[in-house]
Design a protein around this motif. Structure first.
Motif, PDB file in Angstrom:
ATOM      1  N   LEU A   1      34.062  34.476  39.867  1.00 37.91           N
ATOM      2  CA  LEU A   1      34.240  35.895  39.575  1.00 37.91           C
ATOM      3  C   LEU A   1      34.651  36.612  40.852  1.00 37.91           C
ATOM      4  CD1 LEU A   1      32.470  34.940  37.146  1.00 37.91           C
ATOM      5  CD2 LEU A   1      31.222  37.101  37.340  1.00 37.91           C
ATOM      6  N   ILE A   2      35.822  37.226  40.840  1.00 32.65           N
ATOM      7  CA  ILE A   2      36.246  38.100  41.927  1.00 32.65           C
ATOM      8  C   ILE A   2      36.047  39.531  41.439  1.00 32.65           C
ATOM      9  CG2 ILE A   2      38.146  38.859  43.399  1.00 32.65           C
ATOM     10  CD1 ILE A   2      37.185  36.047  44.049  1.00 32.65           C
ATOM     11  N   CYS A   3      35.152  40.260  42.094  1.00 36.20           N
ATOM     12  CA  CYS A   3      34.728  41.580  41.613  1.00 36.20           C
ATOM     13  C   CYS A   3      35.123  42.660  42.617  1.00 36.20           C
ATOM     14  CB  CYS A   3      33.219  41.605  41.410  1.00 36.20           C
ATOM     15  SG  CYS A   3      32.603  40.344  40.273  1.00 36.20           S
ATOM     16  N   LEU A   4      35.771  43.704  42.131  1.00 32.87           N
ATOM     17  CA  LEU A   4      36.217  44.783  43.022  1.00 32.87           C
ATOM     18  C   LEU A   4      36.492  46.045  42.226  1.00 32.87           C
ATOM     19  CD1 LEU A   4      39.957  44.251  44.050  1.00 32.87           C
ATOM     20  CD2 LEU A   4      38.880  43.132  42.078  1.00 32.87           C
TER      21      LEU A   4
ATOM     22  N   SER B   1      37.019  42.762  32.444  1.00 30.62           N
ATOM     23  CA  SER B   1      37.268  41.481  33.117  1.00 30.62           C
ATOM     24  C   SER B   1      38.530  40.848  32.562  1.00 30.62           C
ATOM     25  CB  SER B   1      36.088  40.529  32.952  1.00 30.62           C
ATOM     26  OG  SER B   1      35.885  40.210  31.583  1.00 30.62           O
ATOM     27  N   ALA B   2      39.237  40.120  33.412  1.00 25.07           N
ATOM     28  CA  ALA B   2      40.439  39.393  33.022  1.00 25.07           C
ATOM     29  C   ALA B   2      40.204  37.913  33.273  1.00 25.07           C
ATOM     30  CB  ALA B   2      41.644  39.884  33.813  1.00 25.07           C
ATOM     31  N   ALA B   3      40.335  37.109  32.232  1.00 24.81           N
ATOM     32  CA  ALA B   3      40.184  35.662  32.351  1.00 24.81           C
ATOM     33  C   ALA B   3      41.568  35.066  32.601  1.00 24.81           C
ATOM     34  CB  ALA B   3      39.576  35.090  31.081  1.00 24.81           C
ATOM     35  N   LEU B   4      41.820  34.556  33.798  1.00 27.59           N
ATOM     36  CA  LEU B   4      43.152  34.135  34.206  1.00 27.59           C
ATOM     37  C   LEU B   4      43.353  32.628  34.196  1.00 27.59           C
ATOM     38  CD1 LEU B   4      43.758  36.497  37.278  1.00 27.59           C
ATOM     39  CD2 LEU B   4      44.101  36.963  34.841  1.00 27.59           C
ATOM     40  N   ARG B   5      42.285  31.873  34.216  1.00 26.19           N
ATOM     41  CA  ARG B   5      42.428  30.417  34.360  1.00 26.19           C
ATOM     42  C   ARG B   5      43.297  29.841  33.255  1.00 26.19           C
ATOM     43  NH1 ARG B   5      37.540  26.006  35.068  1.00 26.19           N
ATOM     44  NH2 ARG B   5      36.464  27.862  35.863  1.00 26.19           N
ATOM     45  N   GLY B   6      44.348  29.154  33.655  1.00 25.36           N
ATOM     46  CA  GLY B   6      45.215  28.472  32.698  1.00 25.36           C
ATOM     47  C   GLY B   6      46.308  29.324  32.074  1.00 25.36           C
ATOM     48  N   LEU B   7      46.312  30.634  32.327  1.00 25.06           N
ATOM     49  CA  LEU B   7      47.307  31.503  31.713  1.00 25.06           C
ATOM     50  C   LEU B   7      48.644  31.420  32.434  1.00 25.06           C
ATOM     51  CD1 LEU B   7      45.422  34.829  30.919  1.00 25.06           C
ATOM     52  CD2 LEU B   7      45.783  32.847  29.429  1.00 25.06           C
ATOM     53  N   SER B   8      49.698  31.782  31.726  1.00 22.50           N
ATOM     54  CA  SER B   8      51.023  31.901  32.327  1.00 22.50           C
ATOM     55  C   SER B   8      51.066  33.118  33.233  1.00 22.50           C
ATOM     56  CB  SER B   8      52.078  32.056  31.230  1.00 22.50           C
ATOM     57  OG  SER B   8      51.901  33.320  30.569  1.00 22.50           O
ATOM     58  N   VAL B   9      52.144  33.219  34.007  1.00 20.70           N
ATOM     59  CA  VAL B   9      52.298  34.380  34.885  1.00 20.70           C
ATOM     60  C   VAL B   9      52.268  35.661  34.062  1.00 20.70           C
ATOM     61  CG1 VAL B   9      53.930  35.577  36.400  1.00 20.70           C
ATOM     62  CG2 VAL B   9      53.512  33.126  36.698  1.00 20.70           C
ATOM     63  N   ARG B  10      52.984  35.693  32.952  1.00 27.81           N
ATOM     64  CA  ARG B  10      53.011  36.905  32.127  1.00 27.81           C
ATOM     65  C   ARG B  10      51.659  37.191  31.490  1.00 27.81           C
ATOM     66  NH1 ARG B  10      58.949  36.254  29.108  1.00 27.81           N
ATOM     67  NH2 ARG B  10      60.171  36.204  31.043  1.00 27.81           N
TER      68      ARG B  10
ATOM     69  N   VAL C   1      38.644  37.940  37.101  1.00 24.30           N
ATOM     70  CA  VAL C   1      38.696  39.103  37.968  1.00 24.30           C
ATOM     71  C   VAL C   1      38.020  40.240  37.217  1.00 24.30           C
ATOM     72  CG1 VAL C   1      40.139  40.718  39.253  1.00 24.30           C
ATOM     73  CG2 VAL C   1      40.831  38.311  39.037  1.00 24.30           C
ATOM     74  N   VAL C   2      37.129  40.948  37.912  1.00 28.96           N
ATOM     75  CA  VAL C   2      36.310  41.977  37.267  1.00 28.96           C
ATOM     76  C   VAL C   2      36.454  43.299  38.015  1.00 28.96           C
ATOM     77  CG1 VAL C   2      33.999  42.593  36.454  1.00 28.96           C
ATOM     78  CG2 VAL C   2      34.646  40.174  36.642  1.00 28.96           C
ATOM     79  N   THR C   3      36.745  44.372  37.269  1.00 31.81           N
ATOM     80  CA  THR C   3      36.706  45.727  37.814  1.00 31.81           C
ATOM     81  C   THR C   3      35.801  46.571  36.926  1.00 31.81           C
ATOM     82  OG1 THR C   3      38.510  46.716  36.531  1.00 31.81           O
ATOM     83  CG2 THR C   3      39.138  45.446  38.497  1.00 31.81           C
ATOM     84  N   GLU C   4      35.738  47.868  37.211  1.00 30.25           N
ATOM     85  CA  GLU C   4      34.930  48.769  36.382  1.00 30.25           C
ATOM     86  C   GLU C   4      35.522  48.948  34.990  1.00 30.25           C
ATOM     87  OE1 GLU C   4      37.502  51.676  38.847  1.00 30.25           O
ATOM     88  OE2 GLU C   4      36.789  49.587  38.911  1.00 30.25           O
TER      89      GLU C   4
END
Length: 415
Positions: free
Chosen positions: A340-343, A379-388, A373-376
């Motif tokens: 988790l990258i939180c900012l 959260s966005a789950a990015l593992r395995g996703l395409s660039v788009r 990646v988590v913000t206020e």
């Protein structure tokens, strides 16, 4: 009282390294720096520092190297006084042992042991221990005020040329109070953490808020490079009991303590706590063996594809690599692990932190190792996703006023 034990042995070509964080040996450091006018030159290698004994106005004959903007070292970086070595903490032992970072004088603070002639790590397992085989001079102070901590890797007192004793209160590291945005981030982060997970989490407002948000969780484990006061309520209330850890079951493991006197008292003689060196705490073998390891880290910026910048904003050095890459890779390698990258989505001055491209172009964590990646805003789950697919997820957690610009940038991304 400063006891001159070694200053007359220093040479202008020496590079000194001392225990980091709460275990900085203040009297020894002052004695060494006091010899600088007579020596005409000296070098130091700094890890995390809070004592403010080496500042931007330090003697220009003092050559300052280090790991980046950790604690009061941020002032050194801002003034251009520090030569930064961009390394993962897991690499540091080998660099010191081989002499790639040529430390010749080691100053360490240790804690009391269980008997005569025995010492404990105290508040921190010092990185400088790895410089001992090559050091031509090694001095240790055993601080009676330091916690008597347990470890599988106790200090070897025979390695030191001079051994002193003192009774000085440890450096206390202030624990900042989380704000509204921190707690919003924490709410989303806590949703990604399950009962029985093992946490790697450090100090700061966002980590403190996340730990508070975990008060209803159960059977959490803890394995971190450093821990602060925010873990104490969860340990006291049994939320963190380490009962489901697949490695070091029943034990909290950390490389160091950074907090108040209450934290140091908690650690003193605590048989459920191990203070271990970085070759263990940050080892990929260790981390990959911790099932359901959740690595919680922060960042300065994250771009639309998941690249993380944790060191530089524009041209200003504000952070460090530290153990971030080690823990991200360890969590991704562990069975059931997550990173988790939180900012916050923006800086206090309103500058976007979810960006089309990192402002410094310096990537700390590559996009191939992006997970959550988590913000206020969520959260966005990015593992395995395409660039788009990643770009869509990142736009959704950016500040609403930044999303239109980010969508335009996303449309131009290759891939």
């Amino acid at each position: 009282m400063i006891r001159p034990a070694f200053a007359h042995l220093l040479q202008p070509s020496d590079m000194l390294m001392w225990s980091q964080g709460a275990a900085e040996p203040i009297d020894l450091i002052r004695e060494a720096l006091g010899a600088l006018p007579d020596l005409g030159g000296l070098a130091v290698f700094l890890a995390g520092s809070y004592a403010r004994l080496v500042g931007p106005d330090a003697d220009p004959r003092l050559r300052i190297h280090g790991l980046g903007a950790v604690g009061s070292n941020r002032d050194l970086c801002a003034a251009g006084r520090m030569q930064v070595h961009p390394v993962n903490l897991s690499q540091l032992p080998d660099l010191l042992i081989r002499g790639a970072i040529p430390v010749s004088v080691v100053l360490m603070q240790l804690g009391p042991g269980g008997g005569s002639g025995v010492a404990s790590p105290g508040a921190v397992q010092s990185f400088s221990r790895y410089a001992l085989p090559r050091a031509r001079l090694a001095v240790a102070e055993v601080n009676a005020a330091a916690p008597r901590t347990l470890t599988r890797h106790p200090p070897d007192l025979s390695r030191f040329d001079h051994l002193l004793y003192c009774d000085r209160p440890l450096i206390e590291v202030p624990q900042a109070t989380p704000g509204v945005i921190d707690h919003s981030i924490a709410t989303h982060a806590a949703e990604l953490i399950r009962d029985g997970d093992t946490l790697q989490i450090g100090i700061g407002t966002v980590p403190s808020a996340i730990l508070t948000a975990l008060s209803s969780h159960r059977h959490l484990g803890l394995h971190s490079g450093v821990i602060g006061d925010a873990v104490l309520p969860l340990i006291r209330d049994g939320v963190i009991d380490n009962s489901r850890k697949s490695r070091d079951t029943g034990l909290t493991v950390t490389g160091g303590l950074a907090g108040s006197a209450a934290l140091y008292r908690f650690a003193d003689g605590n048989r459920d706590l191990l203070v271990e060196p970085v070759h263990y705490t940050h080892s990929l073998v260790t981390l990959a063996g911790l099932e359901n390891l959740v690595a919680v880290n922060s960042a300065i910026e994250v771009d639309l594809t998941g690249q993380v910048g944790s060191e530089i904003a524009g041209t200003r050095y504000l952070g460090t690599i530290g153990g971030q890459v080690d823990f991200v890779r360890g969590a991704m390698a562990a069975e059931g692990g997550r990173s988790l990258i939180c900012l916050p989505s923006r800086t206090p001055k309103g500058r976007a932190r979810i960006v089309p491209k990192l402002s410094s172009s310096v990537v700390t964590v590559p996009r191939a190792e992006a997970d959550f990646v988590v913000t206020e805003w969520g959260s966005a789950a990015l593992r395995g996703l395409s660039v788009r697919g990643r770009a869509r997820g990142m736009v959704a957690i950016a500040h609403p006023e930044d999303r239109e610009n980010l969508e335009r940038a996303a449309a131009e991304l290759p891939g």
